[in-house]
Scaffold this motif. Structure first.
Motif, mmCIF file in Angstrom:
data_model
loop_
_atom_site.group_PDB
_atom_site.id
_atom_site.type_symbol
_atom_site.label_atom_id
_atom_site.label_comp_id
_atom_site.label_asym_id
_atom_site.label_seq_id
_atom_site.Cartn_x
_atom_site.Cartn_y
_atom_site.Cartn_z
ATOM 1 N N ALA A 482 0.837 -1.204 0.000
ATOM 2 C CA ALA A 482 0.000 0.000 0.000
ATOM 3 C C ALA A 482 0.872 1.254 0.000
ATOM 4 N N ILE A 483 0.436 2.212 -0.768
ATOM 5 C CA ILE A 483 1.199 3.458 -0.887
ATOM 6 C C ILE A 483 0.373 4.576 -0.260
ATOM 7 N N PHE A 484 0.974 5.290 0.650
ATOM 8 C CA PHE A 484 0.191 6.280 1.394
ATOM 9 C C PHE A 484 0.480 7.728 0.993
ATOM 10 N N THR A 485 1.416 7.881 0.084
ATOM 11 C CA THR A 485 1.909 9.235 -0.203
ATOM 12 C C THR A 485 0.839 10.228 -0.633
ATOM 13 N N LYS A 486 -0.235 9.728 -1.260
ATOM 14 C CA LYS A 486 -1.214 10.672 -1.800
ATOM 15 C C LYS A 486 -2.362 10.974 -0.839
ATOM 16 N N LEU A 487 -2.400 10.278 0.278
ATOM 17 C CA LEU A 487 -3.492 10.530 1.221
ATOM 18 C C LEU A 487 -3.232 11.808 1.997
ATOM 19 N N GLY A 488 -4.264 12.433 2.483
ATOM 20 C CA GLY A 488 -4.037 13.616 3.305
ATOM 21 C C GLY A 488 -5.147 14.635 3.270
ATOM 22 N N ASN A 489 -6.262 14.347 2.575
ATOM 23 C CA ASN A 489 -7.348 15.334 2.635
ATOM 24 C C ASN A 489 -8.037 15.273 3.999
ATOM 25 N N LYS A 490 -8.914 16.239 4.217
ATOM 26 C CA LYS A 490 -9.510 16.402 5.544
ATOM 27 C C LYS A 490 -10.261 15.144 5.993
ATOM 28 N N GLU A 491 -11.037 14.574 5.093
ATOM 29 C CA GLU A 491 -11.832 13.401 5.458
ATOM 30 C C GLU A 491 -10.933 12.223 5.819
ATOM 31 N N GLU A 492 -9.879 12.064 5.032
ATOM 32 C CA GLU A 492 -8.959 10.952 5.305
ATOM 33 C C GLU A 492 -8.281 11.116 6.665
ATOM 34 N N ILE A 493 -7.870 12.343 6.920
ATOM 35 C CA ILE A 493 -7.194 12.583 8.203
ATOM 36 C C ILE A 493 -8.133 12.348 9.380
ATOM 37 N N ASN A 494 -9.358 12.798 9.220
ATOM 38 C CA ASN A 494 -10.325 12.575 10.301
ATOM 39 C C ASN A 494 -10.549 11.096 10.568
ATOM 40 N N ILE A 495 -10.619 10.321 9.511
ATOM 41 C CA ILE A 495 -10.788 8.886 9.693
ATOM 42 C C ILE A 495 -9.585 8.320 10.441
ATOM 43 N N VAL A 496 -8.408 8.707 10.011
ATOM 44 C CA VAL A 496 -7.192 8.188 10.637
ATOM 45 C C VAL A 496 -7.160 8.529 12.134
ATOM 46 N N LYS A 497 -7.540 9.748 12.449
ATOM 47 C CA LYS A 497 -7.524 10.139 13.853
ATOM 48 C C LYS A 497 -8.527 9.321 14.672
ATOM 49 N N LEU A 522 -18.254 3.728 17.111
ATOM 50 C CA LEU A 522 -18.396 3.012 15.834
ATOM 51 C C LEU A 522 -19.326 3.760 14.889
ATOM 52 N N LEU A 523 -20.363 4.349 15.471
ATOM 53 C CA LEU A 523 -21.276 5.144 14.642
ATOM 54 C C LEU A 523 -20.524 6.297 13.995
ATOM 55 N N GLU A 524 -19.717 6.964 14.807
ATOM 56 C CA GLU A 524 -19.004 8.120 14.280
ATOM 57 C C GLU A 524 -18.021 7.698 13.187
ATOM 58 N N LEU A 525 -17.336 6.603 13.444
ATOM 59 C CA LEU A 525 -16.375 6.121 12.442
ATOM 60 C C LEU A 525 -17.101 5.777 11.135
ATOM 61 N N ALA A 526 -18.234 5.087 11.271
ATOM 62 C CA ALA A 526 -18.985 4.706 10.067
ATOM 63 C C ALA A 526 -19.459 5.950 9.314
ATOM 64 N N LYS A 527 -19.929 6.929 10.054
ATOM 65 C CA LYS A 527 -20.401 8.163 9.402
ATOM 66 C C LYS A 527 -19.263 8.869 8.670
ATOM 67 N N ARG A 528 -18.133 8.951 9.341
ATOM 68 C CA ARG A 528 -16.984 9.613 8.713
ATOM 69 C C ARG A 528 -16.566 8.872 7.448
ATOM 70 N N TYR A 529 -16.566 7.551 7.561
ATOM 71 C CA TYR A 529 -16.149 6.784 6.388
ATOM 72 C C TYR A 529 -17.139 6.995 5.234
ATOM 73 N N ASN A 530 -18.416 6.968 5.553
ATOM 74 C CA ASN A 530 -19.406 7.131 4.496
ATOM 75 C C ASN A 530 -19.344 8.511 3.846
#
Ligand code: ARG
Length: 576
Positions: A482-497, A522-530
């Motif tokens: 897996a290559i992570f170099t291109k990740l970093g938008n707001k939604e992605e970061i929020n999920i990671v956190k 879990l609800l919050e994580l699912a919502k963020r992912y969606n």
């Protein structure tokens, strides 16, 4: 160990270097997720350190921010009054987190928090005169989930069930069967055993309203039972075996398991002995009715009967014996009772009696009291026989889930439809009950619980199935690549956190005996992912590296959701 824990350890070392007077176990450093990303990713308050050093927290913040030599992955340190917040290097945060979760899989989130904690967890504990109802469902779910949470957090847990299989209420259904049973059995009527027996209990209560003599007969029967009268014991064994068969079906369906089952009939005598010993030692007294009574008015608990005048035991008698048995038989340092709040008084009395009787472990007993569950129709009744039966409710939800599944996927049928409907129905019920703090009452709404778009179990399952489907389509399973170099938008970061916060959520849920924290996480994580899934394309991002990173991120979300649901006793299907 995830990066948050690593950084915590690092900070601790630095703080001790800067303030050599502070000892290792003097303070507890807990990095918390910052609510507002602009203000930092994670942070902590300096109150504890300030108190130790008798200084102003703001001065500590000031000094620490200047004196700590921060590791390269900390991009920025922000002082906010008594708080120190940190902004992490995002690429580092993402890569560490996602590749860590992919590597650990379902083990992610395990901790050593509970090392040395050996907990006995009593849950379920039904009476053998009726089937289990919605209240028992909540009880069972709390017991199952808390056991999972505590185990995941590193505790040793013994799950026990204390079955109240003797006493006046049991004799009621026995007498009714004896008088009006006409050699009917669960087999020849095709009824589930616990329902069968429960019907006789209800019958007794009805007839006893018209015939006062019946209650006298019941008392005689209990006396006979305690004397070991052969015929009475045989009837009792027979009827209880029917009930157990029924209970086991319900437990299996719910997923409830026990390491040990205690029966009141096997432990009440020990309780009697302890009470009689207490009488000898003048801890309690005999009143003019011959009852053995303890005076707890000093504690505001009034006077409490511990043994009846005719020598038969009551509810608390057996609890006294059983409480001791647990500590005799298991090497434990706490004994938890999951029992509805209706019994708060009972447990205050029980624990006070144990203290007075001099049991040194009395303070290690804890009543986990939970609130009522209501259905739209109103409070569940048990005595009058208008109970909301646990099995019926599960059937009903399965039935409703089936309609929902058919609406969405017309090609599912037969056994597959059965299975998935059962899984979704149970998840609706379980999640609805567990997402609410144990001490609060619940108004259970079956329709709402099943909504695929609401704050529900099916919604989270659906998110998991979405991830699974994406993984199937992506054809990418080489996690190492897996290559992570291109990740970093707001939604992605929020999920990671959020993913990073999972281990802490587990510990705080375990520590506070509160599964609702995990459920809401879990609800919050699912919502963020969606939201992320909705706003950004994963497979068609047009950039291979970006897709690779997003697939890996999705996969780690799937892992955390699946493991979180497992702890809540909910299955996460691959397809829905
Ligand atoms: N069987 C009891 C009831 O149905 C609950 C038992 C709770 N546990 C205990 N150790 N007293 O009300």
């Amino acid at each position: 160990m995830n990066i948050i824990y690593k950084f915590e350890d690092y900070l601790k070392k630095e703080i001790k270097r800067i303030y050599p007077d502070i000892r290792d176990d003097d303070f507890f450093l807990n990095l918390e997720l910052s609510p507002d990303t602009e203000e930092g990713d994670f942070g902590f308050g300096c109150f504890g350190i300030a108190k130790l050093l008798k200084k102003n927290p703001q001065d500590i913040t000031e000094n620490l921010s200047e004196s700590i030599s921060f590791p390269p992955y900390i991009e920025k340190v922000i002082k906010r009054g008594p708080y120190l917040n940190f902004i992490f290097d995002k690429r580092f945060l993402i890569e560490e987190t996602v590749s860590g979760i992919l590597k650990e899989g379902s083990l992610y989130g395990e901790s050593k928090w509970g090392e040395g904690k050996r907990i006995l967890m009593e849950y379920s504990s039904p009476n053998t005169n009726k089937p289990q109802h919605l209240g028992h469902i909540r009880n069972n779910l709390l017991g199952m989930t808390l056991s999972n949470l505590l185990e995941k957090a590193g505790c040793k847990v013994v799950k026990i069930n204390l079955i109240n299989d003797r006493g006046i209420h049991i004799c009621k259904s026995m007498l009714a069967y004896k008088l009006w049973g006409n050699s009917k059995t669960p087999e020849n009527t095709g009824k589930k055993g616990d329902n069968f027996v429960g019907d006789y209990y209800v019958m007794f209560e009805k007839k006893a309203k018209e015939d006062e003599k019946l209650i006298v007969q019941v008392q005689e029967m209990l006396k006979k039972w305690e004397e070991g009268d052969k015929e009475t014991i045989e009837l009792w064994k027979r009827m209880n075996s029917w009930v157990y068969e029924g209970f086991n079906e319900t437990y299996k369906r719910l997923g409830a398991e026990f390491d040990k089952i205690y029966y009141e009939s096997e432990t009440y005598k020990l309780g009697k002995e302890i009470v009689l010993k207490g009488l000898e030692d003048s801890m309690c007294y005999k009143n003019d009715k011959g009852e053995i009574v303890i005076d707890l008015s000093e504690k505001g608990l009034g006077e409490k009967v511990l043994l009846r005048g005719d020598g038969t035991s009551i509810y608390i008698t057996q609890d006294i014996g059983n409480a001791k048995l647990r500590f005799d038989e298991y090497d434990i340092n706490s004994s938890i009772y999951i029992v509805a709040s209706e019994q708060n008084y009972h447990f205050q009395v029980l624990f006070e009696v144990l203290r007075r009787f001099g049991f040194e472990w009395a303070d290690q007993c804890y009543h986990l009291s939970y609130g009522m569950v209501y259905l739209p129709e109103g409070k569940m009744k048990s005595r009058e026989g208008t109970v909301v039966d646990a099995d019926n409710l599960m059937d009903e939800l399965k039935f409703m889930a089936e309609a929902e599944v058919k609406k969405r996927a017309r090609d599912i049928e037969g056994e597959q439809l059965e299975n998935i409907s059962e899984i979704i129905g149970l998840s609706a019920l379980k999640f609805y009950v567990l997402k609410i703090h144990p001490s609060k009452d619940i108004n259970f709404n079956p329709v709402e619980s099943l909504s695929f778009e609401g704050d529900t179990g099916p919604y989270i399952q659906y998110t998991h199935a979405r991830v699974s489907s994406l993984l199937r389509k992506s054809g990418m399973y080489g996690d190492d690549l897996a290559i992570f170099t291109k990740l970093g938008n707001k939604e992605e970061i929020n999920i990671v956190k959020n993913l990073l916060n999972f281990p802490k959520i587990l510990i705080s849920s375990a520590e506070n005996y509160n599964p609702s924290r995990l459920a809401n996480y879990l609800l919050e994580l699912a919502k963020r992912y969606n939201k992320f899934y909705h706003d950004h394309s994963v497979l068609n991002s047009g950039d291979e590296e970006l897709t690779s990173g997003r697939v890996a991120l999705s996969k780690s979300v799937g892992i955390v959701i699946k493991e979180g649901l497992r702890i809540l006793g909910i299955v996460a299907p691959e397809r829905m």
